[in-house]
Design a protein around this motif. Structure first.
Motif, PDB file in Angstrom:
ATOM      1  N   TYR A 153     -21.353 -41.973  17.590  1.00  0.00           N
ATOM      2  CA  TYR A 153     -21.116 -40.737  17.256  1.00  0.00           C
ATOM      3  C   TYR A 153     -22.332 -39.615  16.794  1.00  0.00           C
ATOM      4  N   VAL A 154     -22.220 -38.700  17.522  1.00  0.00           N
ATOM      5  CA  VAL A 154     -23.531 -37.637  17.264  1.00  0.00           C
ATOM      6  C   VAL A 154     -22.748 -36.394  16.936  1.00  0.00           C
ATOM      7  N   CYS A 155     -23.688 -35.683  16.076  1.00  0.00           N
ATOM      8  CA  CYS A 155     -23.271 -34.452  15.620  1.00  0.00           C
ATOM      9  C   CYS A 155     -24.400 -33.491  15.515  1.00  0.00           C
ATOM     10  N   LEU A 156     -24.632 -32.511  16.079  1.00  0.00           N
ATOM     11  CA  LEU A 156     -25.454 -31.435  16.099  1.00  0.00           C
ATOM     12  C   LEU A 156     -25.271 -30.026  15.745  1.00  0.00           C
ATOM     13  N   GLU A 157     -26.061 -29.593  14.964  1.00  0.00           N
ATOM     14  CA  GLU A 157     -25.855 -28.197  14.262  1.00  0.00           C
ATOM     15  C   GLU A 157     -26.869 -27.212  15.321  1.00  0.00           C
ATOM     16  N   LEU A 158     -26.144 -26.439  15.989  1.00  0.00           N
ATOM     17  CA  LEU A 158     -26.951 -25.591  16.905  1.00  0.00           C
ATOM     18  C   LEU A 158     -26.736 -24.025  16.396  1.00  0.00           C
ATOM     19  N   THR A 159     -27.950 -23.369  16.602  1.00  0.00           N
ATOM     20  CA  THR A 159     -27.953 -22.066  16.749  1.00  0.00           C
ATOM     21  C   THR A 159     -28.474 -21.428  17.769  1.00  0.00           C
ATOM     22  N   TYR A 160     -27.663 -20.672  18.386  1.00  0.00           N
ATOM     23  CA  TYR A 160     -27.979 -19.788  19.561  1.00  0.00           C
ATOM     24  C   TYR A 160     -28.669 -18.176  19.127  1.00  0.00           C
ATOM     25  N   ILE A 161     -30.048 -17.990  19.344  1.00  0.00           N
ATOM     26  CA  ILE A 161     -30.341 -16.641  18.983  1.00  0.00           C
ATOM     27  C   ILE A 161     -30.665 -15.849  20.132  1.00  0.00           C
ATOM     28  N   PRO A 162     -29.996 -14.598  20.357  1.00  0.00           N
ATOM     29  CA  PRO A 162     -30.195 -13.872  21.618  1.00  0.00           C
ATOM     30  C   PRO A 162     -31.594 -13.290  21.722  1.00  0.00           C
ATOM     31  N   GLN A 163     -32.521 -13.261  22.839  1.00  0.00           N
ATOM     32  CA  GLN A 163     -33.758 -12.327  22.837  1.00  0.00           C
ATOM     33  C   GLN A 163     -33.523 -11.095  23.666  1.00  0.00           C
ATOM     34  N   TRP A 164     -33.439  -9.952  22.983  1.00  0.00           N
ATOM     35  CA  TRP A 164     -33.410  -8.743  23.744  1.00  0.00           C
ATOM     36  C   TRP A 164     -34.778  -8.285  24.270  1.00  0.00           C
ATOM     37  N   ASP A 165     -34.451  -7.262  25.169  1.00  0.00           N
ATOM     38  CA  ASP A 165     -35.738  -6.622  25.681  1.00  0.00           C
ATOM     39  C   ASP A 165     -36.356  -5.696  24.811  1.00  0.00           C
ATOM     40  N   GLU A 166     -37.491  -5.040  25.070  1.00  0.00           N
ATOM     41  CA  GLU A 166     -38.265  -4.222  24.308  1.00  0.00           C
ATOM     42  C   GLU A 166     -37.374  -2.903  23.632  1.00  0.00           C
ATOM     43  N   GLU A 167     -36.564  -2.720  24.651  1.00  0.00           N
ATOM     44  CA  GLU A 167     -35.591  -1.482  24.316  1.00  0.00           C
ATOM     45  C   GLU A 167     -34.335  -1.765  23.652  1.00  0.00           C
ATOM     46  N   ARG A 168     -34.071  -2.957  23.524  1.00  0.00           N
ATOM     47  CA  ARG A 168     -32.712  -3.825  22.718  1.00  0.00           C
ATOM     48  C   ARG A 168     -31.609  -3.168  23.729  1.00  0.00           C
ATOM     49  N   ARG A 169     -31.668  -3.105  24.948  1.00  0.00           N
ATOM     50  CA  ARG A 169     -30.808  -3.006  25.822  1.00  0.00           C
ATOM     51  C   ARG A 169     -30.251  -4.006  26.480  1.00  0.00           C
ATOM     52  N   GLN A 170     -30.825  -5.110  26.891  1.00  0.00           N
ATOM     53  CA  GLN A 170     -30.517  -6.042  27.739  1.00  0.00           C
ATOM     54  C   GLN A 170     -30.960  -7.478  26.999  1.00  0.00           C
ATOM     55  N   VAL A 171     -29.831  -8.549  27.071  1.00  0.00           N
ATOM     56  CA  VAL A 171     -30.377  -9.830  26.612  1.00  0.00           C
ATOM     57  C   VAL A 171     -31.112 -10.461  27.726  1.00  0.00           C
ATOM     58  N   LEU A 172     -32.515 -11.046  27.612  1.00  0.00           N
ATOM     59  CA  LEU A 172     -33.036 -11.766  28.476  1.00  0.00           C
ATOM     60  C   LEU A 172     -32.731 -13.137  28.311  1.00  0.00           C
ATOM     61  N   GLY A 173     -32.458 -13.618  27.353  1.00  0.00           N
ATOM     62  CA  GLY A 173     -32.343 -15.062  27.132  1.00  0.00           C
ATOM     63  C   GLY A 173     -31.901 -15.557  25.939  1.00  0.00           C
TER      64      GLY A 173
END
Length: 807
Positions: free
Chosen positions: A587-607
């Motif tokens: 049995y395995v349990c992971l705690e994951l956090t996904y943090i969006p990477q915005w472009d410089e103008e915060r208009r688009q998520v790059l990854g």
């Protein structure tokens, strides 16, 4: 009688001897006695006579018929002993030139007859000679000749030239007629021509014949009327004019082509005399000047030349008269006054009288000159733009030799443009890069491919410029003619990239030292970074860069995490736990956090940045504490707390799936008396046995709990019909009637139970408390009915069942 004539006498009659004597007296001829007919035939094989006097006895004798064969060149006179006029035709048919009666023959008559026969023989010989001469002329003439019957049109005679020209054999030709030499569609014209009277010497006419192989022959026919073999005939001579006519047609076609070329040519063509007087002008030249042809012919060329250029025209006339050829530029004036430029190429020719004239061919290059001027202006502008460009620009030949470089290149490379021509531009390349760049450039040129490279220019030992250099083939009308390229100064970018690379190295060093798993995926869900812990967890220490998240995580894990990934790609920070039971049972349990990477103008998520921590140990410990808190220590069943958690979940599933949920509420009848009579130890043992029997009666998936004391509950899911719930309650009641054997205490106790059954289905507002209250109410009714039985409630309409009277 002709002097010197040899006369042979054939016969033995006395009259023959008298004739011989008379002829000898005349002394004008030599007389030879040949004896009888048989001896004469033998003698004539060895000698020849001009005339034979033959004793004629019977025309039927074969020997007379042999005279023509033995003496074909001798004429003979038959001296018939019988005065029978009727036999004259017979002697003539055998070849006799005359027939005289022997008994009435005198010297004068004989001499006259001999003279007539000899004269006729001479005439015949002359005619034969003439015929032979004509026949030789007919046969040997090089032109085809034939004679044909004017009635049947069949050929009566053809010469060898006709045989050769038409390809028929001699016998084949004489089976043909004039029709066979003409095409069927020309037969009517042939008949019309033959119906016309023919002069003695006809003028030649042109007709089309066809040879034996089908080849057409164009002939010129000359004809003359004659009689041939006693029949009306015509002699024709055919002269083959096919090649001549083809040559004439070629000349005519050439003249037409020249005329068409002159008239239709887009080139400007004219002729003028040696004084500049226009003799002819083609329409293109006239139109180019705004005139009609008739308006220019006969005018001096000075009328179409600007006044400022007329002195040059006089010089041109002297020059072409001296050299007989000249080329250059004419400045001519259009009718509307516009000045045009003609590029000419003129030559002196001579007409039939030997008089010289000038034939000229010109092109109007006015627009071309204007285009060249604009092109030079554009080239100058382009060079100014190129020299003003911050990027280095260059051009190279098909072989890779440079032939142009702008000012920006000179600044970057420290070489002048003329110093960089050919392959000398490589002198500006850093010595450490020169061999690589040379090899790459030569390979690109050899294979006609694009060239790209990052290299260093070195002005001197202290100044280095990093540049990005690229070149592409120049394609003109499908052919590569050279290369055009650019050079960009990337020194600042190179320094920034080096700094970024060092920063990335430091970042990787830090992240690789962390126990957490860290990664970065782009908007296409492809990994761009993963630290060592992440790679070891998902790729066995192999690089993940460029691989898709589905490929790395596996289908099941990706599908669990996909909603969170998409949520993060929409700009939401997400933290969640992901539990996984692996194939090996771990049995395995992971705690994951996904943090969006915005472009410089915060208009688009790059990854998305991914941070994962393994919390398996904490989760296992947490579950252990939860299980301990939710477990009844006496029976091992769920306690009240665990029961309530599971009931809450079961009720939620029932609402979502609209499925039947069954809750059993039961206790042990008169359990207080067991405790009071036998003590709590016996009571605890009874509770344990009661719990075990519930487990054997119910399904493994059913949840059994002890709420406290002798109160138990059961949660049953997945039943298709409510009747199955009654059956389950009945089985529990029946199972508890068996004696409870307590071996340690040596007791056998009779125990029974009462069961309350609560049913729930399609009740969106039903709570856990309300469901338990329904089950408790059903249990109360079972108790009130005398215990050892069950009752069922379903919503407001409770289904009541009494305890069965027998097992």
């Amino acid at each position: 009688m002709h002097k010197g004539v040899d006369i042979g006498l054939i016969g033995t009659a006395p009259g023959i001897r008298q004739i011989a004597a008379a002829l000898a007296d005349a002394a004008n001829a030599r007389v030879l006695g040949l004896g009888d007919l048989d001896n004469a035939l033998q003698a004539l094989e060895a000698l020849s006579c001009d005339l034979l006097l033959v004793e004629a006895t019977d025309p039927a004798l074969p020997a007379y018929a042999q005279l023509r064969a033995v003496a074909p060149d001798s004429a003979w006179i038959a001296l018939d002993r019988v005065d029978a006029i009727g036999r004259v035709p017979a002697w003539m048919a055998l070849g006799a030139a005359a027939c005289l009666a022997l008994d009435r023959l005198d010297a004068e008559l004989l001499q006259r007859s001999i003279a007539q026969v000899l004269a006729g023989r001479a005439t015949t010989a002359a005619l034969n000679a003439q015929r032979d001469d004509l026949l030789v002329l007919f046969e040997r003439t090089p032109l085809p000749m034939w004679v044909f019957d004017t009635v049947t049109l069949r050929f009566l005679a053809v010469n060898d030239a006709a045989i050769r020209a038409y390809g028929y054999r001699h016998e084949e030709f004489q089976r043909l007629s004039l029709y066979d030499l003409r095409d069927p569609e020309e037969h009517a014209a042939l008949e019309l021509a033959l119906s016309q009277p023919l002069p003695v010497q006809a003028s030649a006419s042109l007709v089309r014949h066809r040879a034996a192989d089908g080849r057409p022959i164009l002939v010129e026919i000359s004809a003359q009327e004659l009689r041939y073999g006693g029949r009306p005939a015509r002699l024709e001579m055919a002269r083959d004019v096919t090649a001549q006519r083809q040559a004439i047609r070629s000349i005519e076609a050439s003249e037409r082509r020249f005329r068409d070329l002159f008239e239709q040519s887009l080139g400007l063509i004219c002729t003028h005399d040696m004084d500049g007087l226009l003799l002819s002008v083609n329409p293109a030249a006239a139109n180019a000047l705004g005139y009609r042809v008739a308006e220019l012919v006969g005018r001096s060329m000075l009328g179409i030349i600007p006044e400022t250029m007329q002195a040059h025209f006089h010089t041109y006339l002297k020059r072409i008269a001296r050299n007989e050829a000249d080329s250059g530029l004419f400045y001519v004036q259009h009718r509307d006054g516009e000045q045009r430029i003609w590029e000419y190429n003129n030559r002196v020719l001579r007409d039939e009288d030997g008089q010289p004239f000038v034939m000229g061919h010109s092109l109007d290059i006015t627009e071309h000159r204007l285009y060249e001027h604009r092109l030079r202006e554009q080239q100058a502008e382009l060079e100014a733009v190129n020299d003003g460009s911050p990027m280095g620009l260059f051009r190279a030949s098909l072989g890779g030799a440079w032939n142009y470089a702008n000012r920006a290149f000179e600044r970057m490379a420290g070489l002048r443009s003329d110093e960089a021509r050919g392959h000398d531009w490589l002198r500006a390349v850093h010595p450490d890069d020169r061999a690589r760049v040379t090899a790459d450039w030569q390979a690109a040129v050899q294979h006609r491919q694009r060239f790209q490279s990052r290299l260093r220019f070195r002005h001197d030992s202290n100044h280095t410029v990093w540049v990005a250099m690229q070149a592409a083939p120049l394609v003109v009308e499908g052919e590569i003619t050279g290369y055009a390229g650019s050079i960009e100064d990337i020194s600042a970018r190179h320094l920034a990239e080096e700094q970024l690379r060092r920063n990335e190295q430091r970042l990787r060093t830090i992240t690789d030292a962390l126990p957490a798993m860290i990664a970065y995926v782009d908007a296409a869900q492809r990994y761009q970074f993963a630290n060592v812990a992440y790679e070891q967890a998902y790729a066995g220490a192999r690089s993940l860069v460029g691989r898709h998240a589905r490929q790395v995580l596996g289908e099941d894990t990706y599908l669990r995490r996909q909603p969170h990934i998409e949520q993060a790609l929409h700009g939401v920070r997400v933290t969640f736990e992901d539990e996984d039971e692996r194939e090996d049972g771990s049995y395995v349990c992971l705690e994951l956090t996904y943090i969006p990477q915005w472009d410089e103008e915060r208009r688009q998520v790059l990854g998305v940045h991914v941070m994962a921590q393994d919390i398996t140990r904490q989760k296992v410990e947490e579950k252990r504490w939860i299980q301990a808190a939710e477990r009844d220590s006496l029976t091992g069943l769920s306690n009240r707390a665990g029961f309530l958690v599971r009931l809450e979940r079961a009720l939620a599933r029932s609402r979502d799936q609209r499925s039947l949920l069954v809750v059993l509420y039961l206790d042990i009848d008169r359990f207080k008396q067991i405790n009071d009579s036998h003590g709590h130890a016996v009571g605890d043992e009874v509770l344990r046995i009661f719990a075990q029997r519930l487990g054997t009666v119910l399904r493994p998936s059913d949840v059994i709990a002890r709420l406290g004391g002798d109160e138990f509950t059961v949660i049953i899911e997945g039943m298709r019909r409510s009747q199955y719930a009654s059956a389950a309650a009945a089985k529990i009641v029946a199972a508890m009637r068996k004696p409870f054997l307590l071996e340690v205490q040596g007791l056998s106790l009779s125990v029974s139970t009462s069961v309350g059954v609560a049913l729930a289905q399609n009740e969106a507002q039903l709570s856990v408390a309300q469901l338990l209250e329904r089950a408790d109410g059903a249990l109360y009714e079972a108790k009130s009915a005398g215990r050892d039985g069950y009752r069922v409630r379903a919503g407001d309409n409770a289904e009541m069942q009494k305890k069965p009277t027998s097992g």
